[in-house]
Design a protein around this motif. Structure first.
Motif, mmCIF file in Angstrom:
data_model
loop_
_atom_site.group_PDB
_atom_site.id
_atom_site.type_symbol
_atom_site.label_atom_id
_atom_site.label_comp_id
_atom_site.label_asym_id
_atom_site.label_seq_id
_atom_site.Cartn_x
_atom_site.Cartn_y
_atom_site.Cartn_z
ATOM 1 N N TYR A 84 1.798 -7.574 4.147
ATOM 2 C CA TYR A 84 3.158 -8.067 4.353
ATOM 3 C C TYR A 84 4.176 -7.129 3.713
ATOM 4 C CZ TYR A 84 1.291 -12.598 5.837
ATOM 5 O OH TYR A 84 0.641 -13.602 6.511
ATOM 6 N N GLU A 85 5.371 -7.158 4.256
ATOM 7 C CA GLU A 85 6.516 -6.475 3.661
ATOM 8 C C GLU A 85 7.468 -7.524 3.113
ATOM 9 O OE1 GLU A 85 10.103 -3.329 4.836
ATOM 10 O OE2 GLU A 85 8.806 -4.182 6.393
ATOM 11 N N ARG A 86 7.884 -7.338 1.867
ATOM 12 C CA ARG A 86 8.811 -8.277 1.254
ATOM 13 C C ARG A 86 10.203 -8.102 1.843
ATOM 14 N NH1 ARG A 86 5.491 -6.802 -3.187
ATOM 15 N NH2 ARG A 86 4.519 -8.612 -4.193
ATOM 16 N N LEU A 87 10.840 -9.220 2.145
ATOM 17 C CA LEU A 87 12.221 -9.218 2.596
ATOM 18 C C LEU A 87 13.103 -9.765 1.479
ATOM 19 C CD1 LEU A 87 11.705 -10.640 6.194
ATOM 20 C CD2 LEU A 87 11.824 -8.240 5.497
ATOM 21 N N ALA A 88 14.408 -9.727 1.693
ATOM 22 C CA ALA A 88 15.302 -10.281 0.678
ATOM 23 C C ALA A 88 14.965 -11.742 0.408
ATOM 24 C CB ALA A 88 16.753 -10.146 1.133
ATOM 25 N N ARG A 89 14.556 -12.425 1.474
ATOM 26 C CA ARG A 89 14.085 -13.801 1.316
ATOM 27 C C ARG A 89 12.990 -14.021 2.354
ATOM 28 N NH1 ARG A 89 17.791 -19.287 1.048
ATOM 29 N NH2 ARG A 89 16.108 -20.729 0.470
ATOM 30 N N LEU A 109 -2.632 0.788 -2.448
ATOM 31 C CA LEU A 109 -1.204 1.004 -2.285
ATOM 32 C C LEU A 109 -0.678 1.893 -3.406
ATOM 33 C CD1 LEU A 109 0.013 -2.577 -1.301
ATOM 34 C CD2 LEU A 109 -0.086 -0.573 0.184
ATOM 35 N N LEU A 110 0.228 2.789 -3.060
ATOM 36 C CA LEU A 110 0.846 3.649 -4.059
ATOM 37 C C LEU A 110 1.739 2.815 -4.981
ATOM 38 C CD1 LEU A 110 1.870 6.606 -1.734
ATOM 39 C CD2 LEU A 110 -0.102 6.509 -3.261
ATOM 40 N N PRO A 111 1.945 3.280 -6.226
ATOM 41 C CA PRO A 111 2.790 2.501 -7.150
ATOM 42 C C PRO A 111 4.160 2.185 -6.579
ATOM 43 C CG PRO A 111 1.625 4.224 -8.345
ATOM 44 C CD PRO A 111 1.332 4.450 -6.882
ATOM 45 N N GLU A 112 4.762 3.153 -5.847
ATOM 46 C CA GLU A 112 6.090 2.897 -5.304
ATOM 47 C C GLU A 112 6.050 1.953 -4.105
ATOM 48 O OE1 GLU A 112 4.674 7.011 -3.893
ATOM 49 O OE2 GLU A 112 4.663 5.807 -5.719
ATOM 50 N N GLU A 113 4.863 1.705 -3.523
ATOM 51 C CA GLU A 113 4.748 0.791 -2.393
ATOM 52 C C GLU A 113 4.549 -0.659 -2.831
ATOM 53 O OE1 GLU A 113 2.798 2.931 1.406
ATOM 54 O OE2 GLU A 113 1.441 2.800 -0.315
ATOM 55 N N ARG A 114 4.109 -0.855 -4.060
ATOM 56 C CA ARG A 114 3.689 -2.192 -4.478
ATOM 57 C C ARG A 114 4.852 -3.176 -4.587
ATOM 58 N NH1 ARG A 114 -0.113 0.352 -9.227
ATOM 59 N NH2 ARG A 114 -1.487 1.512 -7.813
ATOM 60 N N THR A 115 6.060 -2.668 -4.805
ATOM 61 C CA THR A 115 7.208 -3.571 -4.848
ATOM 62 C C THR A 115 7.662 -3.971 -3.453
ATOM 63 O OG1 THR A 115 8.703 -1.658 -4.924
ATOM 64 C CG2 THR A 115 8.014 -2.599 -7.030
ATOM 65 N N ARG A 116 7.178 -3.262 -2.439
ATOM 66 C CA ARG A 116 7.621 -3.534 -1.067
ATOM 67 C C ARG A 116 6.541 -4.227 -0.243
ATOM 68 N NH1 ARG A 116 9.491 1.052 3.392
ATOM 69 N NH2 ARG A 116 9.884 -0.394 5.112
ATOM 70 N N TYR A 117 5.275 -3.838 -0.440
ATOM 71 C CA TYR A 117 4.177 -4.382 0.366
ATOM 72 C C TYR A 117 3.205 -5.156 -0.516
ATOM 73 C CZ TYR A 117 5.778 -0.914 3.782
ATOM 74 O OH TYR A 117 6.532 -0.173 4.645
#
Length: 674
Positions: free
Chosen positions: A73-78, A338-346
């Motif tokens: 999944y990709e995180r959205l604003a909500r 997942l790369l460290p920079e991807e973990r906040t998004r996916y």
């Protein structure tokens, strides 16, 4: 060099050489079993899986986990959306490699994680880009998990893979392995349930062996033949052989025995009921359920299962035993793939709804509560029941008799605030509704544009054969361009075909969007966009035929020879056939939905529009526009304006942009400001 070094490490870790005084480990294992146990039965990773309760428990967890859909999944604003464009998505959801599906892969690793303490997969990446391309399970009997300490509180896990059969000797870094482990003493390696439960498994195997031997002996306890005199060895052997031949085995059980010369039979074993044989076997099933944290009914023990409690046991199994493994899988994927920079998004997540579904009556009662209190729509319910959406099924019900918790009537300010909240709620639903409308019409637009591309290729190739065919001696570039201009005239065959195909589609598309847009702002009167959509379509047809003619003319005029011109034109026509229909559908589905909604809101009296970024969080141009509010007659970007991007790149507007898209691939939306 590396291979010999690894072999040396393997030999060193194997311990001292074997001899008569120090037999090899496999010799000891053969007689005593790999895992120490008190039952006197060989227990290792192979024999443990032959024990039915243990195999059933491993299979239940592995198959249940393997069968659950795993999404990225990709995180959205909500909220969230499925990240279908990420390279990991098809590997986790569909197939990790070209030889197995996602279920086979996950249940294999999960079985290894339970029995061996950890399941591992080799991560195949593209050497140039570093993108993960495949995942392959590693055999746990050939994998050694090592921990290297880097200082107080710092440690890293690495792996040795030694395959003597195929000559593979490798040290694998953490980034090359996906490792899912269970409970362990250091958090990096898991305990092997087979090793810890060796006594329980050994006792279970022993009772099975005992039962089999009992039935092979006529289901009777052992005994002795007693003779009053001393017998010679020959007579003793003959008497024992005769007795065995007559009575041994199920088929010979319960035969009449004739004892001569004062011979008597004395039983020296206990019967099965005295040994509590059946109770022991039942207890072992419960014991295996305890080791694997399973409700007994999951591995066939239904003694305490009833219609009233088995559903609750299933829910408890999903929320405890299975959920702990799901979390381990999801965290392993998050931290290792997942790369460290991807973990906040996916983030990965299993879909467990199917295992948590209750009976029909309870489900429908839950849906009724959600529907009545406004957090479920009819289409939300239908989606959970695996049914297609229906027209008008996206509306949410709102109870009309609700008042603030104080019990006093709402003030004017509270009413206006509630109206604004309700408008925002409707706006979000309307965006989703317009996206569904656009998606429904995109397929029809693509089919129509495919017909146009096929027609263009047919007509243009006829002109090429007529005017640029060197084999026929008729070579006239000017005549070809003149004929091409007639073909792409505003009243020519291409424009007529586009009008016939596009006008009905665009008119109906605009009508659907207008109806939804009017509902969003509470406009009760019908909005007719047929005249507007007709002008919109003709304008786009004019742009298309001018662009197509210009591209083909340029191919003709810039070619060195007529042969080169013919080849370049053929390449362009093929490219149009293969790529343009999908591009046109993607662009028009976004542009028409926003343009038609804007026209509908103008007629409904809306005065301002806001730009809302949808699915373009990483696009610098769309991010700059997100939240911008303008008058409904004003452009968000005026012709010639620049929008800053990354690395100093700028997007220069070629026209007044009054609604999305602002560039290819943009699927942003405009919403009314009420």
């Amino acid at each position: 060099m590396l291979r010999s070094a690894v072999q040396a490490v393997a030999r060193a870790s194997a311990g001292p050489l074997s001899g008569i005084a120090t037999p090899e480990k496999w010799v000891v294992d053969w007689f005593t079993g790999d895992m120490a146990n008190s039952a006197g039965v060989r227990v290792d990773y192979d024999t443990a899986m032959m024990y039915a309760p243990f195999f059933a428990g491993v299979r239940v967890i592995a198959e249940d986990l393997g069968s659950l859909p795993l999404f990225l999944y990709e995180r959205l604003a909500r909220g969230k959306q499925r990240a279908t464009g990420h390279p990991l998505y098809p590997l986790l959801h569909d197939a990790p490699n070209d030889m197995m599906g996602a279920m086979a892969f996950k249940e294999a690793l999960q079985g290894h994680a339970i029995t061996w303490g950890g399941g591992a997969a080799y991560v195949v990446t593209d050497e140039r880009t570093g993108v993960i391309e495949e995942l392959w399970p590693l055999r746990p009997d050939r994998l050694r998990v090592k921990v290297r300490h880097r200082g107080p509180g710092r440690a890293e896990r690495w792996f040795q893979y030694i395959d003597d059969v195929n000559g593979i000797y490798a040290n694998l870094a953490p980034g090359e392995v996906l490792y899912v482990n269970g409970l362990g003493f250091d958090g990096l390696r898991g305990y092997s349930v087979v090793e810890l439960a060796a006594n329980s498994i050994g006792l279970g195997l022993a009772t099975e062996h005992y039962g089999a031997k009992t039935f092979s002996n006529g289901a009777a306890p052992a005994g002795a033949l007693s003779h009053p005199e001393n017998l010679s060895p020959e007579a003793r052997k003959r008497m024992a052989d005769d007795w065995e031949n007559i009575h041994r085995g199920i088929d010979r059980a319960h035969r009449v025995a004739i004892l001569e010369e004062g011979v008597t039979w004395q039983a020296v074993g206990l019967p099965n009921d005295a040994n509590q044989f059946l109770e022991t076997r039942k207890l072992q099933v419960t014991d295996m359920a305890r080791w694997l944290r399973l409700p007994p009914h999951k591995i066939g023990d239904l003694d305490r299962a009833t219609f009233s409690n088995i559903e609750q046991q299933q829910l408890d199994y999903v929320s405890s035993a299975l959920n702990s493994w799901l979390v381990r899988w999801e965290q392993a994927i998050l931290t290792q793939l997942l790369l460290p920079e991807e973990r906040t998004r996916y983030f990965p997540e299993h879909l467990v709804d199917a295992l948590l579904r209750g009976d029909t009556v309870n489900r429908y009662q839950s849906y009724a509560v959600g529907r009545q209190w406004g957090w479920l729509s009819a289409n939300d319910v239908r989606e959970r029941e695996n049914m297609n959406p229906v027209d008008g099924g996206d509306a949410y019900l709102v109870p009309l008799n609700m008042v603030p918790a104080s019990g006093s009537p709402a003030t004017d300010d509270e009413k206006r605030a509630a109206a604004r909240r309700h408008a925002r709620l409707l706006r979000g639903r309307s965006i989703a509704a317009r996206e569904r409308i656009a998606k429904a019409w995109a397929g029809k637009i693509e089919e129509a544009d495919q017909e146009i591309a096929d027609l263009e290729r047919e007509k243009v190739e006829e002109l090429v054969d007529e005017h640029l065919d060197t084999g026929r001696g008729r070579r006239s570039t000017s005549a070809f361009i003149a004929a091409l201009q007639s073909l792409y005239d505003k009243d020519g065959p291409i424009a007529q075909a586009m009008s016939a195909l596009w006008l009905p589609i665009m008119t109906a598309f605009a009508a659907d969007v207008a109806e939804d847009a009017a509902d969003e702002v509470g406009h009760d009167e019908d909005i007719d966009l047929s005249t507007w959509s007709h002008a919109y379509t003709l304008a786009h047809i004019g742009y298309r035929i001018a662009s197509s003619f210009g591209q083909l003319r340029k191919q003709t005029e810039t070619a060195d020879t007529q042969e080169d011109a013919a080849a370049a034109i053929a390449d362009r026509l093929i490219k149009w056939q293969q790529e343009r229909p999908e591009q046109t559908a993607r662009w028009e589905s976004t542009q028409m939905s926003n343009a038609a909604a804007r026209e509908a809101w103008k007629e409904a009296g809306v005065r301002q529009l806001k730009w809302v970024t949808q699915g373009s969080k990483n696009c610098p141009y769309c991010t700059k526009l997100d939240g911008r509010t303008v008058g409904i007659e004003d452009p968000f970007i005026a012709k010639g304006d620049e929008v800053d991007g990354e690395d100093g790149e700028k997007l220069v507007a070629k026209r007044d942009t009054k609604h999305p898209p602002v560039h290819p691939g943009c699927n942003c939306q405009v919403v009314p400001v009420t």
